[in-house]
Write an enzyme that holds these catalytic residues in place. Sequence first.
Site, PDB file in Angstrom:
ATOM      1  N   GLU A 104      27.128  -8.997 -16.104  1.00 48.84           N
ATOM      2  CA  GLU A 104      26.649  -9.554 -17.386  1.00 48.84           C
ATOM      3  C   GLU A 104      26.407 -11.063 -17.301  1.00 48.84           C
ATOM      4  O   GLU A 104      25.635 -11.623 -18.062  1.00 48.84           O
ATOM      5  CB  GLU A 104      27.669  -9.273 -18.484  1.00 48.84           C
ATOM      6  CG  GLU A 104      29.015  -9.920 -18.196  1.00 48.84           C
ATOM      7  CD  GLU A 104      30.072  -9.639 -19.217  1.00 48.84           C
ATOM      8  OE1 GLU A 104      29.743  -9.109 -20.295  1.00 48.84           O
ATOM      9  OE2 GLU A 104      31.243  -9.947 -18.949  1.00 48.84           O
ATOM     10  N   ASP A 136      38.037  -8.916 -14.212  1.00 49.92           N
ATOM     11  CA  ASP A 136      37.033  -9.675 -13.450  1.00 49.92           C
ATOM     12  C   ASP A 136      37.482 -10.028 -12.045  1.00 49.92           C
ATOM     13  O   ASP A 136      36.657 -10.436 -11.219  1.00 49.92           O
ATOM     14  CB  ASP A 136      36.690 -10.974 -14.190  1.00 49.92           C
ATOM     15  CG  ASP A 136      35.896 -10.714 -15.458  1.00 49.92           C
ATOM     16  OD1 ASP A 136      35.552 -11.688 -16.150  1.00 49.92           O
ATOM     17  OD2 ASP A 136      35.636  -9.540 -15.754  1.00 49.92           O
ATOM     18  N   HIS A 152      32.914  -2.484 -22.984  1.00 53.01           N
ATOM     19  CA  HIS A 152      34.376  -2.445 -23.068  1.00 53.01           C
ATOM     20  C   HIS A 152      34.990  -1.129 -22.624  1.00 53.01           C
ATOM     21  O   HIS A 152      36.220  -1.013 -22.544  1.00 53.01           O
ATOM     22  CB  HIS A 152      34.813  -2.803 -24.494  1.00 53.01           C
ATOM     23  CG  HIS A 152      34.652  -4.260 -24.806  1.00 53.01           C
ATOM     24  ND1 HIS A 152      33.417  -4.855 -24.952  1.00 53.01           N
ATOM     25  CD2 HIS A 152      35.564  -5.239 -24.940  1.00 53.01           C
ATOM     26  CE1 HIS A 152      33.577  -6.137 -25.197  1.00 53.01           C
ATOM     27  NE2 HIS A 152      34.855  -6.410 -25.190  1.00 53.01           N
ATOM     28  N   ARG A 196      15.484   2.380 -17.440  1.00 56.80           N
ATOM     29  CA  ARG A 196      16.412   2.509 -18.570  1.00 56.80           C
ATOM     30  C   ARG A 196      17.613   1.597 -18.304  1.00 56.80           C
ATOM     31  O   ARG A 196      17.833   1.175 -17.173  1.00 56.80           O
ATOM     32  CB  ARG A 196      16.882   3.967 -18.704  1.00 56.80           C
ATOM     33  CG  ARG A 196      15.773   4.949 -19.103  1.00 56.80           C
ATOM     34  CD  ARG A 196      15.296   4.715 -20.515  1.00 56.80           C
ATOM     35  NE  ARG A 196      14.343   5.738 -20.965  1.00 56.80           N
ATOM     36  CZ  ARG A 196      13.039   5.677 -20.755  1.00 56.80           C
ATOM     37  NH1 ARG A 196      12.529   4.643 -20.082  1.00 56.80           N
ATOM     38  NH2 ARG A 196      12.234   6.633 -21.202  1.00 56.80           N
ATOM     39  N   GLY A 212      41.297 -11.141 -22.563  1.00 55.84           N
ATOM     40  CA  GLY A 212      40.793  -9.778 -22.673  1.00 55.84           C
ATOM     41  C   GLY A 212      41.856  -8.785 -22.218  1.00 55.84           C
ATOM     42  O   GLY A 212      42.549  -9.016 -21.237  1.00 55.84           O
ATOM     43  N   ARG A 256      32.006 -12.196 -16.089  1.00 55.71           N
ATOM     44  CA  ARG A 256      31.455 -13.404 -16.742  1.00 55.71           C
ATOM     45  C   ARG A 256      31.030 -14.453 -15.732  1.00 55.71           C
ATOM     46  O   ARG A 256      29.905 -14.906 -15.712  1.00 55.71           O
ATOM     47  CB  ARG A 256      32.529 -13.963 -17.686  1.00 55.71           C
ATOM     48  CG  ARG A 256      32.231 -15.319 -18.287  1.00 55.71           C
ATOM     49  CD  ARG A 256      33.272 -15.669 -19.321  1.00 55.71           C
ATOM     50  NE  ARG A 256      33.240 -14.718 -20.421  1.00 55.71           N
ATOM     51  CZ  ARG A 256      32.393 -14.814 -21.419  1.00 55.71           C
ATOM     52  NH1 ARG A 256      31.509 -15.770 -21.459  1.00 55.71           N
ATOM     53  NH2 ARG A 256      32.386 -13.921 -22.388  1.00 55.71           N
ATOM     54  N   ARG A 262      13.480   7.596 -12.114  1.00 55.21           N
ATOM     55  CA  ARG A 262      13.559   6.347 -12.871  1.00 55.21           C
ATOM     56  C   ARG A 262      14.394   5.295 -12.159  1.00 55.21           C
ATOM     57  O   ARG A 262      15.154   5.615 -11.229  1.00 55.21           O
ATOM     58  CB  ARG A 262      14.220   6.608 -14.235  1.00 55.21           C
ATOM     59  CG  ARG A 262      13.298   7.233 -15.263  1.00 55.21           C
ATOM     60  CD  ARG A 262      14.074   7.615 -16.505  1.00 55.21           C
ATOM     61  NE  ARG A 262      13.173   8.048 -17.586  1.00 55.21           N
ATOM     62  CZ  ARG A 262      13.559   8.760 -18.632  1.00 55.21           C
ATOM     63  NH1 ARG A 262      14.851   9.110 -18.751  1.00 55.21           N
ATOM     64  NH2 ARG A 262      12.698   9.109 -19.566  1.00 55.21           N
TER      65      ARG A 262
HETATM   66  O1  F6P Z   1      37.476 -11.690 -19.109  1.00 52.90           O
HETATM   67  C1  F6P Z   1      37.332 -10.324 -19.072  1.00 52.90           C
HETATM   68  C2  F6P Z   1      36.138  -9.921 -19.879  1.00 52.90           C
HETATM   69  O2  F6P Z   1      36.109  -8.534 -19.968  1.00 52.90           O
HETATM   70  C3  F6P Z   1      34.809 -10.429 -19.330  1.00 52.90           C
HETATM   71  O3  F6P Z   1      34.374  -9.680 -18.256  1.00 52.90           O
HETATM   72  C4  F6P Z   1      33.932 -10.301 -20.535  1.00 52.90           C
HETATM   73  O4  F6P Z   1      32.803 -11.160 -20.499  1.00 52.90           O
HETATM   74  C5  F6P Z   1      34.863 -10.735 -21.644  1.00 52.90           C
HETATM   75  O5  F6P Z   1      36.190 -10.419 -21.226  1.00 52.90           O
HETATM   76  C6  F6P Z   1      34.550 -10.066 -22.969  1.00 52.90           C
HETATM   77  O6  F6P Z   1      35.398 -10.693 -23.894  1.00 52.90           O
HETATM   78  P1  F6P Z   1      35.647 -10.049 -25.342  1.00 52.90           P
HETATM   79  O7  F6P Z   1      36.421  -8.785 -25.150  1.00 52.90           O
HETATM   80  O8  F6P Z   1      36.442 -11.110 -26.049  1.00 52.90           O
HETATM   81  O9  F6P Z   1      34.293  -9.785 -25.931  1.00 52.90           O
END
Ligand code: F6P
Length: 344
Positions: free
Chosen positions: A223, A128, A273, A267, A10, A172, A163
Site C-alpha cells: 500500500e 509490517d 485489515h 481487477r 495497529g 506502510r 486477467r
Molecule cells: O502498522 C501496521 C499497519 O497495518 C500498516 O500496515 C497500515 O498502513 C496501518 O497499520 C493501518 O493503520 P490503521 O489500522 O490505523 O488504519
Amino acid sequence: MRIGVLTGGGDCPGLNAVIRAIVRKGESVHGDEILGFIDSWDGVLAQTFIRLDISSMRGMLPKGGTIIGTKRGSPFDHDDGIDRVRRCFDEQRLDGLVVIGGNGSLTVASMIHEQTGLPIVGVPKTIDNDIIGTDVTFGFHTSVQIATDAIDRLHTTAESHNRVIVVEVMGRDAGWIAAYAGIAGGATVILVPEIPFDIADVCEVIERRHQRGRYASIAVVAEGSVPVEGTMARREYALDAIGRPRLGGIGVDIAAEIERRTGIEARIVQIGHVQRGGTPTAYDRVLSTRFGLAAIDAVHDGAWGQMVALNGTEIERVPLEETVGRIKTVDLELLRDVAQVFYG
Ligand code: F6P
C-alpha cells in the site's frame, strides 16, 4: 511486583498470546500482579486498567486482537502527558511497564524511559516487520499467510478469465508483506515502498508473460508503493488520527493503468485489515509466547530501556533506542535474487 502492560499501534494476531505469557509466568513464578492498561497510553494517562490473572487469560493463546484494546497516539500529545505517566506509576505503585507495540509505541517507550528513567521494557509488534533490532516481529508471519491464501485463490479466477489481478497488501514504509506473500504466492511482479515503480516496466513484465499464451498474472503491491515521479499521477491521501497518510488505493490506480496500457482485463483486491484479524499462525503463537516470557524475565532482571528481540532462533534483548527513528526496509536482494527470477 506490580507490572503494567499496554498494547499500542495497529493490532495484530499474537498480542493476546504475548499478554498470556507475561501473566502466566509473572503470576505463577514471581507472584506478580499484572495490570492491563486499556487502549494503550490512554489507559496509562487515565489510569484505566483491568487486573489480568491466569484465569482471565484462558482461551487467549489463539485469540486475535488485544483484550486490553489499542490506539495510536502517545503521552507526548498532551502538555501534561509525562507528568500523568509518572503519576500513574506512583499511584498504581508500578514496578515496571511492558509496552507491546510497533515503531511508534517503542519510540515513545524509549523517549519516556530516557527522559524519566521510568522502568519500561518493549516487545516488538507489527505485521509490517519493519522494526530494527529483531529478525522478525510477531504478526508478520500470520499476515503473510493470510495474503498468500488470498493470492492462491485469486490465481484460479485470474486464469479462468485470463486477467491480471492486482493484490494490494499492507506495508506502510516497508514491503516485507508484499515481498514474502508475492514470492510465496507466485506473483508476476511485486511492488514495494522501497523502490518507486515505473508502470511501463510493470506492463512490460505482464505483457511478456501473457505472450507465452494463456497466462494470467498476479501483481502484489504494498500500500505504501509510489510511482517514479512523472510516470503516473500520484494518489492523494487523507490523514489518519495521528497525521499520517491513510494509505490504501494505489492498487486501484495500478490496475487501471495496466488495463489501459495493455488491453488486458485487470481487477483489484485490497486485502486490508483482514491481514490483521483472526487467529495467529502456530509460528506466531510460539514467537509471541517466547516474547512474552522474555519480557517478564527482562522486567525481573531490571533490563529497563530494552526490548526483547529474535536473533536467528535465539531471543535476545536490544536497547529500545536502537529502534528510534529507523525502519527495517525490505531486503532488496530477496527481490532481486529470488522474486525477480519469476517475473514475466
Ligand atoms: O502498522 C501496521 C499497519 O497495518 C500498516 O500496515 C497500515 O498502513 C496501518 O497499520 C493501518 O493503520 P490503521 O489500522 O490505523 O488504519
